[in-house]
Design an enzyme around this catalytic site. Structure first.
Site, PDB file in Angstrom:
ATOM      1  N   ASP A  28      63.214  41.972  23.324  1.00 13.72           N
ATOM      2  CA  ASP A  28      62.111  42.273  24.239  1.00 13.72           C
ATOM      3  C   ASP A  28      60.771  42.424  23.532  1.00 13.72           C
ATOM      4  OD1 ASP A  28      64.099  42.419  26.224  1.00 13.72           O
ATOM      5  OD2 ASP A  28      64.453  44.523  25.769  1.00 13.72           O
ATOM      6  N   HIS A  56      63.383  36.452  29.025  1.00 12.73           N
ATOM      7  CA  HIS A  56      62.073  36.071  28.521  1.00 12.73           C
ATOM      8  C   HIS A  56      61.109  35.951  29.688  1.00 12.73           C
ATOM      9  CE1 HIS A  56      64.092  34.328  24.680  1.00 12.73           C
ATOM     10  NE2 HIS A  56      64.283  35.615  24.852  1.00 12.73           N
TER      11      HIS A  56
END
Ligand code: IMO
Ligand code: MG
Length: 444
Positions: A28, A56
């Site tokens: 992340d 994503h």
């Protein structure tokens, strides 16, 4: 190196024709945004590891796209998107993602899937959940706890790949006899773990349907990638998950099932390790982690709350609130070394506005009282490490509108200089908000 930010020789530009985009922390980090930003200067984007555990997200013109399996590079017109052999492919997620992208007008005709990618089957997700439930809360005196996986079947699918006997690869979806035999065999193996016999016929039917839809995309991809490189095309390797979640080099057992860094590119895409011409390390301006496992700089209380809310730190894949903490340059230096990082991309710097003091972990104090500036690649051992902090002055003003380093408050620039110096790699990109425009390209 202090004070060198903004010099034109900061070496961040993607040199040559093979770029890696790698997460340097626990996932992340903002890889999706960087891949999107660099897509324009690449012809091909390759996912080489992980599966639908990745999340994503990319914001283009205020529109948010969340991708799990399809390379984020697909959002850039004309880019060839490749799902490499090292990915574990979840056809359910993939087909949903394709439908969503198509309904939003994104051209997905350029997606290619390696025939050798392993398929995540429904029993892999059940097995993932069953194992996690068994570990939950620790059994009796056992020091083991659940890994906190995304329950997407990642570990079991990779385990079956290595186990070999009943694994299903993308190419098998197109071979009816072999498909049935493999699924039937797998179900026999899985029954004791799942406590039930999975419905073979239903699964064969589902997998056959997947095959019908995916057939036009399933291809040999190793030669394809090499052909592109030989033709002088620019290829980007899009990492999933993060370096500290690497199955060999991360905080084992609190890791994912693949080699997440540049090492994974060789096996997961079929290219030699010497191919890379640049490796961009993507890092947040602080730390975050989802799931279990040690995180030496983890915060709680008001500071954690502020970072979590400002950084919108809730999982793209599972919606779980992420654990957050101060930056850990011990871990970053390790990630830079492991991956051969040539340039840093510092993301979410804007989240840190409003703190009097920003802390950075520059060493660990270990359980035996000694101090080290080296990372500890083991879950239980790292759990005993305490962070040694350096305090830096914070910055009060919001920075989302800055379009150059010069426009940043002095303490923010000093923070970046400190990172650059401690990690030993120069900064090429600084992100100060989710939009494509909210990116400072250093030296541009
Ligand atoms: P992106 O690509 C954040 C974490 C999970 C869990 C551990 C193992 O968005 O950066 P798994 O399902 O892989 O067996 O779970 O790894 N994890 C991630 N955390 N971002 C990711 O991917 C992750 N991929 C795996 O939360 O702790
Ligand atoms: Mg994620």
């Amino acid at each position: 190196m202090a004070g060198t930010m903004g010099s034109s020789n900061s070496g961040h530009k993607t040199k040559g024709n093979a770029t890696a985009v790698i997460g340097m922390q626990w996932g992340d980090e903002g890889k999706g945004k960087l891949v999107d930003l660099l897509s324009a200067e690449h012809d091909v984007v390759v996912r080489y590891n992980g599966g639908a555990n990745a999340g994503h997200s990319v914001v283009i013109a205020g529109q948010r796209y969340a991708l799990h399996l399809i390379p984020a590079g697909i959002l850039s017109k004309g880019t060839l998107a490749v799902i490499g052999n090292g990915v574990v492919l979840d056809p359910d997620t993939l087909l949903k993602e394709l439908d969503t992208l198509q309904s939003r007008g994104v051209d997905t005709s350029n997606l290619v899937i390696s025939a050798n990618a392993h398929v995540v089957m429904p029993y892999h997700k059940d097995e993932d959940a069953a194992r996690e439930d068994t570990l939950k809360g620790g059994a009796g005196e056992s020091p083991l706890t659940e890994i906190g996986t995304t329950r997407r079947g990642i570990g079991p699918a990779y385990a079956d790949k290595v186990q070999r006997a009943a694994a299903v690869r993308a190419r098998d979806l197109l071979r009816p006899e072999l498909l049935r035999a493999r699924i039937a065999q797998a179900c026999r193996f899985k029954a004791p773990i799942l406590g039930k016999q999975p419905d073979v016929e239903a699964m064969v039917a589902t997998a056959t349907q997947w095959g019908q839809r995916l057939a036009p995309m399933i291809r040999e991809t190793t030669y394809l990638v090499h052909d592109q490189l030989r033709a002088g095309k620019r290829v980007m390797f899009e990492g999933a998950n993060g370096t500290l979640l690497d199955v060999d080099h991360g905080t084992f057992p609190y890791v994912t099932g693949s080699n997440t860094g540049t090492a994974g590119i060789a096996t997961g895409a079929g290219v030699p390790p010497t191919i890379l011409t640049s490796a961009i390390g993507v890092m947040k301006a602080y730390s975050s982690r989802v799931g279990s496992g040690p995180m030496p700089t983890e915060l709680s209380g008001d500071t954690a709350h502020r970072i979590r809310e400002r950084g919108r730190e809730y999982g793209t894949t599972t919606g779980r609130p992420r654990r957050v903490g101060w930056l850990d340059v011990v871990a970053l230096r390790y990630a830079a070394m492991l991956n051969g990082i040539t340039s840093l991309s510092v993301m979410l710097l804007d989240v840190l506005a409003g703190f009097d003091t920003i802390k950075v972990c520059t060493a660990y104090q270990l359980a035996d009282g000694s101090t080290t500036d080296r990372f500890v690649a083991d879950g239980p051992e790292l759990a005993g490490a305490k962070p040694v902090y350096t305090d830096l002055p914070g910055f009060m003003d919001e920075i989302g509108a800055a379009r150059s380093l010069a426009a940043l408050p002095k303490p923010a620039r000093a923070y970046l200089d400190f990172i650059q110096e401690k990690v030993g790699v120069s900064i090429g990109f600084v992100s100060i908000g989710p939009d494509r425009e909210q990116t400072i390209i250093v030296g541009a």
